[in-house]
Design a protein around this motif. Sequence first.
Motif, mmCIF file in Angstrom:
data_model
loop_
_atom_site.group_PDB
_atom_site.id
_atom_site.type_symbol
_atom_site.label_atom_id
_atom_site.label_comp_id
_atom_site.label_asym_id
_atom_site.label_seq_id
_atom_site.Cartn_x
_atom_site.Cartn_y
_atom_site.Cartn_z
ATOM 1 N N ARG A 42 12.819 69.618 1.087
ATOM 2 C CA ARG A 42 11.847 68.865 1.887
ATOM 3 C C ARG A 42 11.943 67.384 1.530
ATOM 4 N NH1 ARG A 42 8.131 71.494 4.995
ATOM 5 N NH2 ARG A 42 7.600 73.659 4.480
ATOM 6 N N SER A 43 12.092 66.538 2.535
ATOM 7 C CA SER A 43 12.122 65.093 2.322
ATOM 8 C C SER A 43 10.762 64.462 2.592
ATOM 9 C CB SER A 43 13.187 64.445 3.208
ATOM 10 O OG SER A 43 13.066 64.867 4.554
ATOM 11 N N ALA A 44 9.782 65.275 2.970
ATOM 12 C CA ALA A 44 8.388 64.875 3.121
ATOM 13 C C ALA A 44 7.559 66.140 2.921
ATOM 14 C CB ALA A 44 8.128 64.265 4.494
ATOM 15 N N ASP A 45 6.249 65.978 2.798
ATOM 16 C CA ASP A 45 5.406 67.151 2.582
ATOM 17 C C ASP A 45 5.498 68.141 3.730
ATOM 18 O OD1 ASP A 45 4.565 66.042 0.197
ATOM 19 O OD2 ASP A 45 2.668 65.287 0.991
ATOM 20 N N ALA A 46 5.736 67.637 4.925
ATOM 21 C CA ALA A 46 5.810 68.499 6.107
ATOM 22 C C ALA A 46 6.768 67.906 7.128
ATOM 23 C CB ALA A 46 4.423 68.670 6.735
ATOM 24 N N ASN A 47 7.410 68.797 7.896
ATOM 25 C CA ASN A 47 8.182 68.425 9.088
ATOM 26 C C ASN A 47 9.502 67.715 8.840
ATOM 27 O OD1 ASN A 47 6.275 69.470 11.059
ATOM 28 N ND2 ASN A 47 4.935 67.790 10.428
ATOM 29 N N SER A 48 9.970 67.603 7.609
ATOM 30 C CA SER A 48 11.263 66.947 7.336
ATOM 31 C C SER A 48 12.007 67.686 6.237
ATOM 32 C CB SER A 48 11.062 65.488 6.919
ATOM 33 O OG SER A 48 10.515 64.721 7.959
ATOM 34 N N VAL A 49 13.284 67.977 6.476
ATOM 35 C CA VAL A 49 14.125 68.601 5.464
ATOM 36 C C VAL A 49 15.516 67.984 5.483
ATOM 37 C CG1 VAL A 49 12.954 70.852 5.441
ATOM 38 C CG2 VAL A 49 14.872 70.456 7.012
#
Length: 293
Positions: A157-164
Motif C-alpha cells: 500500500r502506498s497510501a492508507d487506502a486506494n493506492s498500491v
Amino acid sequence: MNKNYNACYYREFLCPSNCPYDCVVDCVTCRPVCSCDKPGAVCQDPRFIGGDGITFYFHGKKDRDFCLVSDENLHINAHFIGKRNPKMTRDFTWVQSIAIFFDSHRITVGALKTTTWDDSVDRLFVTFDGEPLLLPERQGASWESGATATSRTSVTRSADANSVVVEVEGKLRIAARVVPITQEDSRIHNYGVTSSDCLAHLDLGFRFDSLSGVVNGVLGQTYRAGYVSPVSVSAKMAVMGGEREFETSSLYAPDCKAARFVGSGGSGAAERVFLPSLKCESGIEGRGVVCKR
C-alpha cells in the motif's frame, strides 16, 4: 524521503495544479511531477504516455477488454468501463481493472463500483491466482509471494487506502490508484455521471525491467526498438486505433490478435531487451524512457 538526495531530503512540496493530490518528487530536479505525466502512465479517458514519450488516447469500448502489454512471459489486460454520449460516435471509457499474467501466475487489480466517493474508504481489490489479498488499511502494509512463486512478487500500500504498488522481480512495477469521476469533471466534459455510480477507475503507472523485441499491446508496442508511432503528434487529441487487434475475449484471456504470451513454458527465442534507466533534462526518468527535444 530518500537520503541519497540531500537537496530534496525531508522537504515538503506542493503538487502541480493539474494533479493536486497525486504527484511524486523527482529527486534529481527537486520538483514535483504528476504521476500521470511520466512514460508508462495510463490515466483518465484513458490517456497513455508510451515508452517513446508520445502521449495518445485509446478509447476502446465500454464493458470490453483490451491487451495493454503482451510479451513472451508477460501479458496485461485491462477492463474498460464507460458512459455513452449519444452526441458522439465513441464511448467515454476508463480502465476499471487489470489482469497481469506471468510465469503460471495471475494478479488482478481493480476498482470496486462506488456510488459516493470518500478518499478514506478503500475501494481497491487485489487478487493473486484468484485468491483475494486482504492488506491492512495503512500505508506500507505489504504482501509477498511464497517460495513456490517463480518470480518474487509483492503488493504494497502506498497510501492508507486506494493506492498500491505491485512489483514482479525482474519484470515490472505498477503503481495503481483508484480515483473517481467528480461531479465537476462530469459537468465540464459531459460525462453524465449519476449519483448511483461515480465511475471509480484506475490511474496506472508502469515500469518495465525487461521486454522482448516482439512486445505488443496498446502500451507495450511503444517500447519496441525502432517503433514509429502512427498517431499525429500535432493533433490536439492524438488517438490510437486498433480496437480489433487489441480486444480480448475477457479480462482473464490473453487472446487478443496481437498476443505474444506463452507463459513460463515459452521458448525464450525472442531477443530480450533489458531497458536501461535513462534521465532526461526535463527531469523525467525511468527504464525505457526516450529523451526527445
